[in-house]
Write a protein that holds these residues in place. Structure first.
Motif, short mmCIF file in Angstrom:
data_model
loop_
_atom_site.label_atom_id
_atom_site.label_comp_id
_atom_site.label_asym_id
_atom_site.label_seq_id
_atom_site.Cartn_x
_atom_site.Cartn_y
_atom_site.Cartn_z
N ALA A 17 0.83 -1.21 0.00
CA ALA A 17 0.00 0.00 0.00
C ALA A 17 0.86 1.26 0.00
CB ALA A 17 -0.93 -0.02 1.21
N PHE A 49 2.12 1.79 -3.41
CA PHE A 49 0.97 2.16 -4.24
C PHE A 49 0.65 3.65 -4.08
CE2 PHE A 49 -3.56 2.91 -4.78
CZ PHE A 49 -3.76 2.43 -6.07
N ARG A 50 0.72 4.12 -2.82
CA ARG A 50 0.47 5.56 -2.60
C ARG A 50 1.44 6.41 -3.41
NH1 ARG A 50 -2.93 6.06 2.06
NH2 ARG A 50 -2.75 4.14 3.27
N GLY A 66 0.99 5.71 -7.31
CA GLY A 66 -0.32 6.21 -7.74
C GLY A 66 -0.30 7.71 -7.91
N LYS A 67 0.35 8.39 -6.97
CA LYS A 67 0.39 9.86 -7.03
C LYS A 67 1.29 10.33 -8.17
CE LYS A 67 -0.99 10.12 -2.29
NZ LYS A 67 -0.65 10.30 -0.86
N VAL A 86 -0.90 10.16 -11.17
CA VAL A 86 -1.83 11.29 -11.24
C VAL A 86 -1.11 12.50 -11.82
CG1 VAL A 86 -3.15 12.93 -9.84
CG2 VAL A 86 -3.36 10.47 -9.40
#
Lengths: 442, 442
Positions: free
Chosen positions: A3, A6-7, A10-11, A14
Motif C-alpha cells: 500500500a 501504491f500511494r 499512484g500519485k 496522477v
C-alpha cells in the motif's frame, strides 16, 4: 506492490496524467510511427525477474507515447498476447509473431470468446458446404449445425449457441467430470446418422463447478478427424499453465482452433482481460467482414497491421494491454508463477484439513485453487451449513451441484491470502458445522 | 476540473484506494443491505447545478461501500440510467422506476446494443410465429427474416445482421440523407409480397457520415403498424437531447422498442459507456434465458432485482455507472448542457467561416458538432486537400463519401476546444487548400 508503494506510484501517475493534459497542445495530433514500429522496441518475451517501476514508466514515454493510442494500442496488444502465449508454451501456430497466420486478442470475457469462436466456426462450415453445394442456403445449413460441450461446461456455452442460432448438445462427462472420447464420438455418430452437421466442440479445462478437465488428448484428434472446430475454454485454469508442473494439463492444445483463458481471474490483471488465441486469424475476421475478397489483398493481416475490430463484437477498444504489460513486468514470470503456486499450495492445505476431519468428504480431485467438499450426509445438512456460513458473513462460499450432490466450494483467489486465512476459515467452518450437526440431532 | 484540482483529487483517490486495501480485513465479506436499498438513498433525478467533490466522495462511503460491488453495481446502474433517461425526457415506459417493465443498461458500444436489440427482436418474432404455427422450425423462420436500416447507417448494423444470421436491407435515404416513410414502406411491401418476414428496423439519429436524422415520426408508426421492432441508434447525437432545443430531434422515440446512445462519445463519460434502454426488459432477457418460465415467477425483474447478465453478451460486468454518477454530479445537468451548446456553437462558427469562402461548400445541414465541407470541384482535389492536411499533422480530419462526393468532416469533440482552435484550424485548412489549388493549376 504494497500500500505504501501504491500511494507513491499512484500519485506519480496522477501527476503524469495532469502533466499530459496540461501539455497536450504541444503534442502532435497524429503519430509519426510506421505500422510495426513497436515490436522491435520490446523484448520478444516477458522478463523472468521483475522490472522496476521506473523502467516501465520510462518505456511508456519512449515506446507508447510516440505511437499514441493508434497504432500503439493494437501493437502492444499483439505483442503482449505473444508474450503470454509464450509463457503458456502455446504452439507457435497460435502466435502472431512477425508474419504468423494466428495471434491473440483481448476479449471482455470468456463468454465473448466462446461466442466469437462459435460464429467463426459457423461461417467456416457454411462457406465450406456452400462451396461443395452452391444451392444450399445458409438457413438450410444452420438448421443442421450442432455444437457440443461437456455437461459440466459453463452456461455461457449454451448461451453462445442460442445467440448463434445453432443446436448445442451436452456430452455426458465421466466419473471425474471430464468429457471423454467415447461419449463425444457416440454423439457425433448419432447426429451424423440423423443428417445433422457437427461443427463445433468446446472443451473445458478447469470447469466452474469443480475444476475438472476435459480429456483434450482424446477429444482433440476426434475434432481434427471430423473437421470440427475445437475451442478450449480454460477461463480460470489457464493462468496455472505458466508453471511447468501444470502445463501438462494443457497438452492437446495443438489440436485446437482457438483457446481462451482469463488473466483477470487468476493472473493479477484487473477485470476485464480475457485472452483469446486463434490459429487462423482469417477464420475469425472472415466471419464479420462484409467483403471476404478484401481479406486477401494488401498486408492488412500480416501481423504488422491487425484490425482488431474484426476480431470481436464491439468496434471500440480500450487499451487493455497496458495492464498486462505492467503486471508481467512488475512481477516477472517467476513472480507470477510463485503467486499461482502459493494459491495451489493453500488449497492443498485446506484439502488436508478437510481430509483430517472424518465428518467431511472431498468431492473432486484438487488440482488448482478450488476445493469441493461437504459434510458426509444429506444435501439438506450441507445446505444448512452453507446458509449458516454465508449468514455469518465472516467468509463467503459459492456452492454447486455435482451430479445429485450439493457441494461447498472453497476457492483460494485473493491477492493477499495467507495460510492464516485458511486456518481461520477452516476453524469457522468447523464451528458452523458443529452447530448444524447439533441442531440436526435435536 | 482543471489540472490542478485533478492533481489534488486524484491523489486523494489514490489514498482512498490504499486505505481501503490496508483496512480490507476489517470489512465484512458480504453486504448487509437488502435488494432495492440504494434507490431511496439517491435523488430521483440528476442535479441541475454541480455538486461538490466532497459530497460525492462522502456518498461513496455512505451509499456504495455498504452495498459493496453487489448489489451496488447493479442498483446504481439502474438509477443512473433512469437519471439519464429523464435528462433526455425519454417516455416513462423506458425507465425502470420502482416497478417498471422497461429500463436501461450500460453496454460497451453501440454495436453491442444494436446486436442485442436485433437478437431480442429475432427471438420475439420466432416465438410469435411458432405460437401461431407450432410446426415452423427456427431455421425456417430465420431464412425469411429481414432487418432494415438506412443506407447511411453505421456498418455495425450490417454486422449485427451477419452475426444474427438474418438478411439486412439498406433503405435508400432521401436528399437529406434521411430514411423516410415511402422508401421503407416500399421495401416492406415488396418483401412481404415475396414471402419474407420484416422484423427489425434500425433508425439512426445522427449518422456517422454527416449527422443526418432518419424521420422517426414517419418511420415509427410504420414499424408499430407492421409489428416490427424499432431500434434507434443515436450513438453520437443522443447526448445533445439533454438540451431542450435539441430534444425535438428525438420526437418519435415513443414508437421505438429500444434506444441507444453513447455518453462516452459526447457526454464527458470516459470510454466505454453505451446507454441502452428497452420498453420491455422481458424481451431482452427472454432472448438469452434458457428457461423462459423462470422469467415469470419471483420478483426477479421487478426493478429491485435486475440481472444485467441477461441484458448483454458478456457475463461479467464493470462498475461503469460510477463514472456516470461522478460526471452527472460534478457538472450538473446545466453544466452538461452548456458543454453541448458550446460545441454546437463552435461548429456553426466553423460552418460560417466555410460559407464565407467561395472556394468551399457545405455538404450537409449542420445540426450538432459536425461540419461536412469540401472544395467546390473534383473528388481528386478534395482527396489531395485531405492528404495534405493529415500529412501536416497539425489537425486531423476523417473523410466520408456522401453519395459520390468525397467530403471532409470537421468534428468538434474535444473537452477543451475553444473558438481559438477553430480559427487556427480554419486558417490552416485555407493555407493547405491554397497550396492544393496552386499545385493543381500548374
Amino acid at each position: 506492490m504494497n500500500a505504501s508503494e501504491f500511494r507513491r506510484r499512484g500519485k506519480e501517475m496522477v501527476d503524469y496524467v495532469a502533466n499530459y493534459l496540461e501539455g497536450i497542445e504541444g503534442r502532435q495530433v497524429y503519430p509519426d510511427v510506421e505500422p510495426g514500429y513497436l515490436r522491435p522496441l520490446i523484448p520478444a518475451a516477458a522478463p523472468q525477474e521483475p522490472d522496476t517501476f521506473e523502467d516501465i514508466i520510462s518505456d511508456i514515454e519512449k515506446i507508447i507515447m510516440p505511437g499514441a493510442a493508434s497504432p500503439a494500442c493494437t501493437e502492444l496488444e499483439t505483442v503482449m498476447m505473444d508474450w503470454l502465449g509464450k509463457m503458456l508454451e502455446l504452439p507457435e501456430a497460435f502466435l502472431a509473431g512477425k508474419a504468423g497466420e494466428g495471434g491473440g486478442v483481448i476479449q471482455g470475457s470468456a463468454s465473448e470468446a466462446t461466442l466469437m469462436a462459435l460464429l467463426a466456426a459457423r461461417t467456416k462450415v457454411i462457406h465450406r458446404l456452400q462451396a461443395e453445394s452452391p444451392d444450399l442456403t445458409q438457413a438450410a445449413i444452420m438448421e443442421k449445425l450442432v455444437a457440443y460441450s461437456s455437461d459440466q461446461a459453463h452456461s455461457s456455452v449454451e448461451r453462445a449457441g442460442l445467440i448463434g442460432g445453432v443446436k448445442l448438445k451436452a456430452i455426458p462427462s465421466d466419473g471425474n467430470f471430464a468429457m471423454r472420447a467415447s461419449a463425444l464420438q457416440e454423439a457425433l455418430e448419432g447426429d451424423k446418422a440423423a443428417g445433422l452437421i457437427p461443427f463445433f466442440v468446446v472443451a473445458t479445462l478447469g470447469t466452474t463447478t469443480c475444476c475438472s478437465f476435459d480429456n483434450l488428448l482424446e477429444v482433440g484428434p476426434i475434432c481434427n478427424k471430423e473437421d470440427v472446430w475445437l475451442h478450449i475454454d480454460a477461463a480460470y485454469a489457464g493462468s496455472a499453465f505458466i508453471c511447468p508442473e501444470f502445463r501438462p494439463l494443457l497438452n492437446g492444445v495443438e489440436f485446437a482452433d482457438s483457446f481462451n483463458f482469463n488473466p483477470h481471474k487468476w493472473l493479477l490483471v484487473n477485470f476485464d482481460c480475457s485472452a483469446m488465441w486463434v490459429k487462423k486469424r482469417a477464420d475469425l475476421t472472415g466471419a464479420f467482414r462484409l467483403d471476404p475478397t478484401y481479406l486477401k489483398h494488401s498486408h492488412q493481416d500480416s501481423g504488422f497491421i491487425t484490425d482488431y475490430r474484426h476480431w470481436q463484437i464491439p468496434l471500440g477498444r480500450r487499451f487493455r494491454s497496458l495492464k498486462m504489460w505492467f503486471v508481467f513486468r512488475m512481477y516477472g514470470v517467476k513472480g507470477l508463477q510463485a503467486y499461482i503456486r502459493k494459491h495451489v499450495q493453500l488449497s492443498h492445505e485446506f484439502e488436508s484439513l478437510v481430509r483430517q476431519d472424518p465428518r467431511f468428504e472431498i468431492c473432486a480431485e484438487v488440482t488448482l485453487g478450488l476445493v469441493c467438499f461437504r459434510l458426509k450426509g444429506s444435501n439438506k445438512v450441507n445446505e444448512a451449513l452453507l446458509q449458516r456460513i454465508n449468514s455469518a458473513k465472516k467468509i463467503h462460499l459459492v456452492p454447486c451441484h455435482l451430479r445429485d450432490k450439493f457441494v461447498l466450494r472453497f476457492a483460494i483467489c485473493s491477492r493477499t491470502v495467507e495460510s492464516a486465512h485458511v486456518q481461520v476459515a477452516w476453524e469457522h467452518i468447523k464451528e458452523m458445522a458443529a452447530n448444524v450437526l447439533q441442531a440436526e440431532r435435536k
